[in-house]
Design an enzyme around this catalytic site. Sequence first.
Site, PDB file in Angstrom:
ATOM      1  N   CYS A   2      38.970  45.990  23.658  1.00 48.40           N
ATOM      2  CA  CYS A   2      37.779  46.384  22.905  1.00 48.40           C
ATOM      3  C   CYS A   2      36.598  46.541  23.868  1.00 48.40           C
ATOM      4  CB  CYS A   2      37.386  45.395  21.828  1.00 48.40           C
ATOM      5  SG  CYS A   2      38.719  44.967  20.712  1.00 48.40           S
ATOM      6  N   ARG A  27      39.073  51.038  26.664  1.00 48.44           N
ATOM      7  CA  ARG A  27      39.399  49.643  26.362  1.00 48.44           C
ATOM      8  C   ARG A  27      40.078  49.488  25.013  1.00 48.44           C
ATOM      9  NH1 ARG A  27      36.180  46.341  29.824  1.00 48.44           N
ATOM     10  NH2 ARG A  27      36.595  44.572  28.494  1.00 48.44           N
ATOM     11  N   TRP A  74      40.656  47.635  19.878  1.00 51.15           N
ATOM     12  CA  TRP A  74      42.105  47.616  20.074  1.00 51.15           C
ATOM     13  C   TRP A  74      42.580  46.411  19.275  1.00 51.15           C
ATOM     14  CZ3 TRP A  74      45.981  44.435  21.933  1.00 51.15           C
ATOM     15  CH2 TRP A  74      47.199  45.056  22.225  1.00 51.15           C
ATOM     16  N   ASN A  98      34.638  41.285  21.790  1.00 49.93           N
ATOM     17  CA  ASN A  98      35.808  41.619  22.609  1.00 49.93           C
ATOM     18  C   ASN A  98      36.460  40.300  23.006  1.00 49.93           C
ATOM     19  OD1 ASN A  98      36.001  42.424  26.136  1.00 49.93           O
ATOM     20  ND2 ASN A  98      37.636  42.453  24.643  1.00 49.93           N
ATOM     21  N   GLY A  99      37.721  40.113  22.644  1.00 52.71           N
ATOM     22  CA  GLY A  99      38.418  38.865  22.971  1.00 52.71           C
ATOM     23  C   GLY A  99      39.197  38.378  21.760  1.00 52.71           C
ATOM     24  N   GLU A 478      57.984  53.088  38.028  1.00 49.03           N
ATOM     25  CA  GLU A 478      56.669  53.674  37.740  1.00 49.03           C
ATOM     26  C   GLU A 478      56.828  55.050  37.075  1.00 49.03           C
ATOM     27  OE1 GLU A 478      53.849  52.550  37.551  1.00 49.03           O
ATOM     28  OE2 GLU A 478      52.378  54.118  37.893  1.00 49.03           O
ATOM     29  N   LYS A 482      55.266  55.743  33.469  1.00 56.67           N
ATOM     30  CA  LYS A 482      54.291  56.827  33.247  1.00 56.67           C
ATOM     31  C   LYS A 482      54.777  57.739  32.131  1.00 56.67           C
ATOM     32  CE  LYS A 482      51.406  55.854  34.755  1.00 56.67           C
ATOM     33  NZ  LYS A 482      51.221  54.620  35.488  1.00 56.67           N
ATOM     34  N   GLU A 485      54.795  56.024  28.608  1.00 53.91           N
ATOM     35  CA  GLU A 485      53.503  55.636  28.027  1.00 53.91           C
ATOM     36  C   GLU A 485      52.673  56.821  27.584  1.00 53.91           C
ATOM     37  OE1 GLU A 485      50.991  53.170  30.541  1.00 53.91           O
ATOM     38  OE2 GLU A 485      51.430  54.357  32.299  1.00 53.91           O
ATOM     39  N   HIS A 501      76.201  49.920  36.401  1.00 53.50           N
ATOM     40  CA  HIS A 501      76.218  48.691  35.610  1.00 53.50           C
ATOM     41  C   HIS A 501      75.551  48.877  34.260  1.00 53.50           C
ATOM     42  CE1 HIS A 501      77.859  46.589  39.028  1.00 53.50           C
ATOM     43  NE2 HIS A 501      76.910  47.148  39.778  1.00 53.50           N
ATOM     44  N   LYS A 601      43.432  50.431  28.374  1.00 54.57           N
ATOM     45  CA  LYS A 601      43.437  50.352  29.832  1.00 54.57           C
ATOM     46  C   LYS A 601      43.268  48.927  30.322  1.00 54.57           C
ATOM     47  CE  LYS A 601      42.400  52.596  33.914  1.00 54.57           C
ATOM     48  NZ  LYS A 601      43.823  52.743  34.210  1.00 54.57           N
TER      49      LYS A 601
HETATM   50  C1  G6P Z   1      47.395  48.305  31.183  1.00 49.53           C
HETATM   51  C2  G6P Z   1      47.114  49.668  31.759  1.00 49.53           C
HETATM   52  C3  G6P Z   1      47.945  49.888  33.019  1.00 49.53           C
HETATM   53  C4  G6P Z   1      47.704  48.790  34.020  1.00 49.53           C
HETATM   54  C5  G6P Z   1      47.924  47.402  33.394  1.00 49.53           C
HETATM   55  C6  G6P Z   1      47.400  46.304  34.298  1.00 49.53           C
HETATM   56  O1  G6P Z   1      48.696  48.251  30.692  1.00 49.53           O
HETATM   57  O2  G6P Z   1      47.411  50.671  30.813  1.00 49.53           O
HETATM   58  O3  G6P Z   1      47.599  51.131  33.595  1.00 49.53           O
HETATM   59  O4  G6P Z   1      48.566  48.953  35.096  1.00 49.53           O
HETATM   60  O5  G6P Z   1      47.194  47.294  32.170  1.00 49.53           O
HETATM   61  O6  G6P Z   1      46.007  46.409  34.368  1.00 49.53           O
HETATM   62  P1  G6P Z   1      45.159  45.946  35.595  1.00 49.53           P
HETATM   63  O7  G6P Z   1      43.738  46.321  35.242  1.00 49.53           O
HETATM   64  O8  G6P Z   1      45.338  44.470  35.714  1.00 49.53           O
HETATM   65  O9  G6P Z   1      45.651  46.669  36.788  1.00 49.53           O
END
Ligand code: G6P
Length: 606
Positions: A2, A27, A74, A98-99, A478, A482, A485, A501, A601
């Site tokens: 948030c 956020r 969020w 937020n929290g 990764e 990507k 998501e 496996h 994010k």
């Molecule tokens: C969320 C974001 C990712 C990020 C992860 C860790 O899932 O969508 O892109 O890698 O958090 O966030 P940080 O700010 O700790 O790198």
Amino acid sequence: MCGIIGIVGTHPVASRLIESLKRLEYRGYDSAGVAAFSGRHVERRRALGKIKALEAVLDAHPLIGNVGIGHTRWATHGAPSEANAHPHTAGRVTVVHNGIIENYAELRSALQAKGRAFESQTDTEVLAHLIDEALDQGLVPLAALKASLDQVTGAYALAILIAGEDKLILGARHGSPLVVGYGAGEMYLGSDALAVGPFTNKVTYLEEGDYLAIDHDQAFIFDKTGNPVERPVTVVPDSAALVEKGNYRHFMEKEIHDQPEGCQRTISAYVDAIGLTTRFQGDIDLAKLERIQIVACGSAHIAGLIGKYLIERLADLPVDIDVASEFRYREPALRPGTLVLAISQSGETADTIAALRYCQARGMVSAAIINAPESTMAREVDVVWPIHCGPEIGVASTKAFTAQVSVLIALAVAAARARGRIDEAEEARMVRLLLEAPRLIGESIELEDAIKTIAIDVAQARDVLFLGRGPMSALALEGALKLKEISYIHAEGYAAGELKHGPIALVEPATPVVILAPSDSYYEKSASNMNEVIARGGPVIFITDPKGAQHAPAGAKVVVTAPASDPLIAALVFAAPIQLLAYHVAVLKGADVDQPRNLAKSVTVE
Ligand code: G6P
């Protein structure tokens, strides 16, 4: 999660609250709301969905006040809905938060027993009631806030309006970040410097436990014990300018293209380009370390996996790595002489902060690779190793990921040198390779047109596999992360040797298999795995380099030839093709690239 904003303004704030909320949408973005004074009363507008929906509500029912607060959500407690959207109001009190208030259930029951009625399923609403009740008992606003905060456990950044106090916003910070912004005859509160960036670059980063009131001219800040405190004012460089999309369609696209520059700025901070040596600030003796324990989440965790490969191989220094959410619950066997290394773009990820604190409480020295220099983690660790890629807005990490990997490569070289595993000449050779990386990343990004074509087929798939060996096995994770998501296609990343496996059972003509295989010591084995896929009719997308392309197995349907690069930096060079693949598949599918569903994010809740 948030984002919150508050403005004690000299002219109507609604459109400016919206401007800030758009910057905070990274956020969370499942619902949003604003509240502002109308006379001495507070009026709210809320909407399910993104800020655009709230704008439409405001167009139909404008808010005219000069003092107001806003929130983009969020959901944690209570599904996304207008009723659960912030601000939450009880009596005279209107709150954005937020929290998570962890003891909200018992507080709510106690408040209900006193006859208070709740309108939402959120944890936040209890705060509005607690503060209102304290006001009922005759406390002045700041005392009512403090009395309420003393009853809650959990994390919060708050901005609060109190009917009748139309020149004030109250706020508090505990476990979630909050900044104060200073304008001309105006004051602001926001989740971060970006939120207040359109109005001011003068900010104060509040400390844990601080609570405060702002009026038009000043902030009255108190620490957690209730003593008035002065906090330093910082000037944030170019905060407003740094978050524009420019000519790109999405932040993610821009951030992919920002990578040569982001890595170049980052690498320059860790190498001396003239002396050809590495340099790491801070009082950590890489020669004496017994072990490194990496904690991180998401893409930052995957960057850490690449770091583990390189640090162990080059420096013979053992590296453990955990996803931060698991770490402290598994009661890890920690040893003296271990450095805990957090990797985090935001520096605010709740699980990573908790893992760090767990290690610090056990006497471990800490460092963090971070993009946000004023974040909670940056303030709490012994040593900060910043990345310099600029703010990352797209939810799917791209340029922060490659900048993190850049620091980890430099760290592997620095540790190898400090521990006598390589000599000066070898260090110089590796530094030269690092300095070449930004140019090669740029060349790799030039594969975009080829990848756009490949994306057309991948966009049709239901499942996609990503395979690689060595550091490329981490990059395979990764690639899968990507893709899933942002395009919502099911994807899995595997160490190619694991193919037999399990994942091989998924291979069929409709399952694209992306194989990341530069011509390194793993190449032959990766090529064998590729043949196993081809033999089962799996369409292979082979991402390699010129030498690898020459030896590509005959059945590899598509060959993407990335620039030749040394294994030291190959993960940097091979990152762009998988990022671009995910990006273009998501665009083709019409997905919301920068704000994929259900994600945020900055994950500031456990
Ligand atoms: C969320 C974001 C990712 C990020 C992860 C860790 O899932 O969508 O892109 O890698 O958090 O966030 P940080 O700010 O700790 O790198």
